[in-house]
Design a protein around this motif. Structure first.
Motif, mmCIF file in Angstrom:
data_model
loop_
_atom_site.group_PDB
_atom_site.id
_atom_site.type_symbol
_atom_site.label_atom_id
_atom_site.label_comp_id
_atom_site.label_asym_id
_atom_site.label_seq_id
_atom_site.Cartn_x
_atom_site.Cartn_y
_atom_site.Cartn_z
ATOM 1 N N ASP A 137 41.125 49.422 37.998
ATOM 2 C CA ASP A 137 40.381 47.946 37.816
ATOM 3 C C ASP A 137 41.139 46.912 37.903
ATOM 4 O O ASP A 137 40.612 45.822 38.350
ATOM 5 N N THR A 138 42.214 46.926 37.177
ATOM 6 C CA THR A 138 43.300 45.672 37.306
ATOM 7 C C THR A 138 43.601 45.362 38.906
ATOM 8 O O THR A 138 43.208 44.131 39.226
ATOM 9 N N THR A 139 44.028 46.172 39.561
ATOM 10 C CA THR A 139 44.289 45.956 41.083
ATOM 11 C C THR A 139 43.070 45.696 41.634
ATOM 12 O O THR A 139 42.731 44.873 42.722
ATOM 13 N N ARG A 140 41.935 46.567 41.701
ATOM 14 C CA ARG A 140 40.814 46.308 42.074
ATOM 15 C C ARG A 140 40.019 44.736 42.035
ATOM 16 O O ARG A 140 39.717 44.008 42.826
ATOM 17 N N GLY A 141 40.220 44.224 40.659
ATOM 18 C CA GLY A 141 40.099 42.773 40.415
ATOM 19 C C GLY A 141 40.918 41.975 41.011
ATOM 20 O O GLY A 141 40.350 40.939 41.517
ATOM 21 N N TYR A 142 42.198 42.187 41.167
ATOM 22 C CA TYR A 142 42.861 41.009 42.025
ATOM 23 C C TYR A 142 42.702 41.284 43.224
ATOM 24 O O TYR A 142 42.489 40.019 43.784
ATOM 25 N N ALA A 143 42.501 42.312 43.797
ATOM 26 C CA ALA A 143 42.061 42.067 45.190
ATOM 27 C C ALA A 143 40.509 41.474 45.575
ATOM 28 O O ALA A 143 40.687 40.803 46.323
ATOM 29 N N THR A 144 39.761 41.700 44.593
ATOM 30 C CA THR A 144 38.499 40.759 44.609
ATOM 31 C C THR A 144 38.709 39.336 44.677
ATOM 32 O O THR A 144 38.130 38.553 45.382
#
Length: 113
Positions: A24-31
């Motif tokens: 979720d951390t990296t997905r949030g960053y990618a978003t």
């Protein structure tokens, strides 16, 4: 100076490892990273040049290596990069000047104490 290509590989591997533990951390960053692409107001090259200038201001070597490669791949020239870096240099000098006024204010306040 530095093996930027090797360092970039290390950074990306490290980010991948964090993503396995906390997707979720990296997905949030990618978003966040990809949000600007959706507006279409700036092209990729301009966004990457801004990212490099911000990376310099933040002193983030990982950001520098990732975004300089992306800027080159987006067609940025050395002259364009240099101009973007000139903006970062000017703003950092400006920030130093503005924060110097805060130091002067604090110095004056110390005399009142």
């Amino acid at each position: 100076m530095m093996d930027w290509n090797g360092y970039r590989d290390q950074v990306l591997a490290g980010v991948g490892a964090i993503g396995k533990i906390s997707p979720d951390t990296t997905r949030g960053y990618a978003t966040l990273s990809n949000a600007g692409e959706k507006t279409g107001h700036l092209d990729k090259k301009t966004r990457e040049l801004i990212a490099v200038a911000c990376a310099v201001s933040l002193r983030c070597d990982g950001c520098i290596t990732v975004h300089t490669k992306a800027a080159r791949e987006a067609g940025a020239s050395e002259d364009e990069l240099t101009e973007a870096l000139g903006v970062a240099i000017a703003l950092n000098a400006g920030a130093g000047l503005v924060y110097s006024t805060r130091a002067m204010d604090a110095f004056g306040a110390a005399a009142e104490a």
